[in-house]
Design a protein around this motif. Structure first.
Motif, PDB file in Angstrom:
ATOM      1  N   SER A 184      -1.654  -1.036 -13.767  1.00  0.00           N
ATOM      2  CA  SER A 184      -1.790  -0.975 -12.684  1.00  0.00           C
ATOM      3  C   SER A 184      -2.199  -0.513 -11.587  1.00  0.00           C
ATOM      4  O   SER A 184      -2.535  -1.145 -10.375  1.00  0.00           O
ATOM      5  CB  SER A 184      -0.204  -0.776 -12.252  1.00  0.00           C
ATOM      6  OG  SER A 184      -0.688   1.646 -12.282  1.00  0.00           O
ATOM      7  N   CYS A 223      -4.051  -3.393  -8.667  1.00  0.00           N
ATOM      8  CA  CYS A 223      -3.635  -3.040  -7.781  1.00  0.00           C
ATOM      9  C   CYS A 223      -4.883  -2.777  -6.919  1.00  0.00           C
ATOM     10  O   CYS A 223      -5.435  -2.968  -5.726  1.00  0.00           O
ATOM     11  CB  CYS A 223      -2.269  -2.356  -7.617  1.00  0.00           C
ATOM     12  SG  CYS A 223      -0.868  -2.772  -7.783  1.00  0.00           S
ATOM     13  N   TRP A 226       6.784  -3.080  -8.610  1.00  0.00           N
ATOM     14  CA  TRP A 226       5.863  -3.203  -9.982  1.00  0.00           C
ATOM     15  C   TRP A 226       6.022  -2.033 -10.519  1.00  0.00           C
ATOM     16  O   TRP A 226       6.671  -1.826 -11.751  1.00  0.00           O
ATOM     17  CB  TRP A 226       4.407  -3.647  -9.881  1.00  0.00           C
ATOM     18  CG  TRP A 226       3.998  -3.828 -11.008  1.00  0.00           C
ATOM     19  CD1 TRP A 226       4.814  -4.015 -12.220  1.00  0.00           C
ATOM     20  CD2 TRP A 226       2.819  -3.886 -11.621  1.00  0.00           C
ATOM     21  NE1 TRP A 226       3.747  -4.664 -13.493  1.00  0.00           N
ATOM     22  CE2 TRP A 226       2.952  -3.946 -13.206  1.00  0.00           C
ATOM     23  CE3 TRP A 226       0.945  -3.606 -10.887  1.00  0.00           C
ATOM     24  CZ2 TRP A 226       1.731  -4.518 -13.353  1.00  0.00           C
ATOM     25  CZ3 TRP A 226       0.449  -3.706 -12.003  1.00  0.00           C
ATOM     26  CH2 TRP A 226       0.390  -3.979 -13.364  1.00  0.00           C
ATOM     27  N   ASP A 264      -3.546  -0.576  -2.113  1.00  0.00           N
ATOM     28  CA  ASP A 264      -2.992  -0.508  -3.638  1.00  0.00           C
ATOM     29  C   ASP A 264      -2.272   0.284  -3.845  1.00  0.00           C
ATOM     30  O   ASP A 264      -0.955  -0.487  -4.724  1.00  0.00           O
ATOM     31  CB  ASP A 264      -4.546   0.432  -4.575  1.00  0.00           C
ATOM     32  CG  ASP A 264      -4.616   1.935  -3.960  1.00  0.00           C
ATOM     33  OD1 ASP A 264      -5.043   1.885  -2.879  1.00  0.00           O
ATOM     34  OD2 ASP A 264      -4.761   2.712  -4.803  1.00  0.00           O
ATOM     35  N   GLU A 265      -1.921   1.755  -3.453  1.00  0.00           N
ATOM     36  CA  GLU A 265      -0.551   2.662  -3.448  1.00  0.00           C
ATOM     37  C   GLU A 265       0.677   1.950  -2.885  1.00  0.00           C
ATOM     38  O   GLU A 265       1.959   1.483  -3.676  1.00  0.00           O
ATOM     39  CB  GLU A 265      -0.249   3.952  -2.418  1.00  0.00           C
ATOM     40  CG  GLU A 265      -1.699   4.688  -3.275  1.00  0.00           C
ATOM     41  CD  GLU A 265      -1.509   5.524  -4.776  1.00  0.00           C
ATOM     42  OE1 GLU A 265       0.092   4.674  -5.110  1.00  0.00           O
ATOM     43  OE2 GLU A 265      -2.519   5.837  -5.559  1.00  0.00           O
ATOM     44  N   ILE A 316      -7.633  -5.616  -6.403  1.00  0.00           N
ATOM     45  CA  ILE A 316      -7.257  -6.333  -5.357  1.00  0.00           C
ATOM     46  C   ILE A 316      -7.964  -5.576  -4.267  1.00  0.00           C
ATOM     47  O   ILE A 316      -9.025  -6.042  -3.072  1.00  0.00           O
ATOM     48  CB  ILE A 316      -5.718  -6.521  -4.762  1.00  0.00           C
ATOM     49  CG1 ILE A 316      -4.848  -7.541  -6.352  1.00  0.00           C
ATOM     50  CG2 ILE A 316      -5.054  -6.556  -3.308  1.00  0.00           C
ATOM     51  CD1 ILE A 316      -3.630  -7.102  -6.019  1.00  0.00           C
ATOM     52  N   GLY A 339       1.661  -1.409  -2.366  1.00  0.00           N
ATOM     53  CA  GLY A 339       1.654  -2.572  -2.734  1.00  0.00           C
ATOM     54  C   GLY A 339       2.077  -2.295  -4.683  1.00  0.00           C
ATOM     55  O   GLY A 339       3.295  -3.607  -4.758  1.00  0.00           O
ATOM     56  N   LYS A 340       1.902  -1.556  -4.897  1.00  0.00           N
ATOM     57  CA  LYS A 340       2.579  -1.269  -6.304  1.00  0.00           C
ATOM     58  C   LYS A 340       3.685  -1.378  -6.676  1.00  0.00           C
ATOM     59  O   LYS A 340       4.280  -0.492  -7.603  1.00  0.00           O
ATOM     60  CB  LYS A 340       1.578  -0.981  -6.580  1.00  0.00           C
ATOM     61  CG  LYS A 340       1.281   0.799  -6.690  1.00  0.00           C
ATOM     62  CD  LYS A 340       0.528   1.180  -8.083  1.00  0.00           C
ATOM     63  CE  LYS A 340      -0.029   2.898  -7.647  1.00  0.00           C
ATOM     64  NZ  LYS A 340      -1.474   3.318  -8.796  1.00  0.00           N
ATOM     65  N   ASN A 361       4.704   6.945  -5.507  1.00  0.00           N
ATOM     66  CA  ASN A 361       4.029   6.199  -7.156  1.00  0.00           C
ATOM     67  C   ASN A 361       3.675   8.100  -8.300  1.00  0.00           C
ATOM     68  O   ASN A 361       3.252   7.847  -9.599  1.00  0.00           O
ATOM     69  CB  ASN A 361       2.460   5.516  -7.384  1.00  0.00           C
ATOM     70  CG  ASN A 361       3.127   4.575  -6.744  1.00  0.00           C
ATOM     71  OD1 ASN A 361       4.263   3.728  -6.472  1.00  0.00           O
ATOM     72  ND2 ASN A 361       2.313   3.527  -5.466  1.00  0.00           N
TER      73      ASN A 361
END
Length: 454
Positions: free
Chosen positions: A397, A401, A438, A431-432, A405, A434-435, A377
């Protein structure tokens, strides 16, 4: 007709030479800056756990300040790289002026907050009276360094985008080495200096910032360097202001979402007890150290892509972005392996309670997985996408995320469901990772392939 492979446009030798020329000094600069935090943690960890924890919590104030500074200097780097690629020196000078004005204002505000209400700031992160007292004393001294940080960051940013990345890295490294040496002198009372503990770390930081700014001013006297033009300091072209705001505001939104979110993670862990807070403090230092290479490649990616796009070479800029995105996965896997390799040494290096050591071991394993997402990311979003002006995606994002979340899960786990500190820490790392899908979808839309210059 067969579609041409974008990678065929790249001169591999030139690509890797430019990547190394930019990424290695920036990574070293990032490593040296992270080494200050590591030095603080290790040296204060030898004094007392409370000293180390209080300073780690107090430095979250500078972390939030850096979010504002990063938005401003990030917008300057995006536009600056493209205008330098175009060969427009005058506009880059105007961009420099804009950065100085905004960063100067932010630095003054954080300085006043640290000097006038340090106890209130510390209450955000902990209710422990001992930690508040130590942290407040630290902030009153360190606040003076926050006053100078914004100015020096503007100089270092312009040096990076205008092919003076090595001198900028040298300046940062000199300041960091001085900071680490002075840390030892003032924390432990060496060479006849008073033993100041946490306040000594703050004094060392302040002195090193003074030296850093002085070196920036001295280094940029050469004719090849871009300097602020004070005759035009308050008079920038209206269109350039609009372009700057168009890049800066989404970056600021993203930086605040990320910075306040990360600060919230620290605050949540801080309220789970001193053992969890201490383990999290050490884990944060290790994370910052190991992220240095991906930070360097991410910054280099933004500059390399920006130079090509600003020069009108859109297809080459696109090919550069694809290549750099692929490299980010390799860096992520290497970082994961490195975290696991250093875990035993890190756990045995600092003075912690048995419970804190257990927490730290678990956090390091969780962090190993997190590093894949962090590296991908950082290079893809903060490097390639931002280099082409696609700055709004990062904010979207993070809102989804992190804020919808990861943070709600961590809050619920800590205060409602009473999960263990390791489970809560895992929530802060969601978060890192999971995205990533996307991020890849956004990348392949190629909205970032654009020339931002006028």
């Amino acid at each position: 007709m067969q579609k041409k492979n974008p990678g065929a446009l790249i001169d591999r030798k030139e690509f890797y030479r430019n990547l190394a020329r930019l990424a290695l000094p920036i990574a070293l600069q990032s490593l040296m800056l992270a080494a200050v935090a590591a030095g603080d943690a290790l040296m204060l960890g030898k004094v007392a756990q409370d000293e180390m924890t209080a300073v780690s919590l107090a430095t979250q104030i500078q972390f939030v300040q850096n979010m504002f500074l990063s938005a401003v200097t990030g917008a300057g780097a995006i536009l600056g790289a493209q205008y330098w690629g175009k060969g427009d020196r005058r506009t880059l000078e105007d961009v420099f002026n804009m950065m100085l004005r905004l960063c100067g204002l932010v630095s003054v505000m954080f300085f006043l907050a640290c000097e006038l209400m340090p106890e209130l700031l510390m209450h955000i992160f902990t209710h422990d009276a001992a930690l508040i007292a130590i942290g407040s004393a630290y902030l009153r001294v360190a606040g003076w360094s926050y006053l100078l940080t914004g100015i020096s960051q503007c100089y270092l940013t312009v040096m990076k985008v205008s092919d003076h990345v090595r001198p900028g890295a040298l300046i940062s490294c000199c300041a960091v080495v001085l900071n680490i040496v002075l840390n030892a002198v003032f924390i432990f009372g060496l060479l006849g200096a008073p033993r100041m503990q946490a306040r000594g770390a703050a004094l060392a930081t302040t002195i090193s910032r003074v030296v850093e700014l002085g070196l920036c001013l001295m280094m940029t006297t050469g004719s090849s360097y871009i300097r602020p033009v004070f005759g035009r300091f308050l008079k920038q072209p209206r269109e350039l202001k609009s372009d700057f705001a168009r890049q800066c505001l989404p970056l600021l939104g993203g930086c605040l979402c990320w910075g306040i979110g990360f600060t919230s993670y620290t605050a949540i862990m801080g309220h789970m007890g001193t053992d969890a807070a201490a383990a999290n403090s050490v884990a944060a230092v290790v994370r910052d150290l190991i992220c240095c290479m991906c930070n360097g490649i991410g910054s280099a990616a933004g500059i390399m892509v920006g130079h090509r796009l600003g020069a009108g070479q859109l297809e080459l800029g696109k090919a550069y972005g694809i290549k750099l995105k692929n490299i980010s996965y390799v860096i992520g896997l290497l970082s994961t392996a490195l975290v696991l390799a250093v875990t035993p040494a890190i756990v045995g290096m600092v003075i912690l309670t048995d419970q804190a050591r257990e927490y730290l071991t678990g956090m390091m394993v969780i962090m190993a997985v997190y590093m894949i997402g962090r590296c991908v990311n950082t290079v893809t979003i903060n490097g390639v996408l931002d280099g082409g002006g696609d700055t709004i995606f990062d904010m979207y994002s993070l809102i989804v995320c992190m804020w919808l979340i990861a943070i709600p899960l961590a809050l619920a786990g800590a205060f409602a469901l009473h999960w263990s500190p390791l489970a809560v820490y895992a929530c802060t790392c969601l978060d890192e990772v999971g995205k990533i899908p996307w991020v890849m979808l956004r990348f392949r839309k190629y909205k970032w392939v654009q020339d931002l210059t006028r």
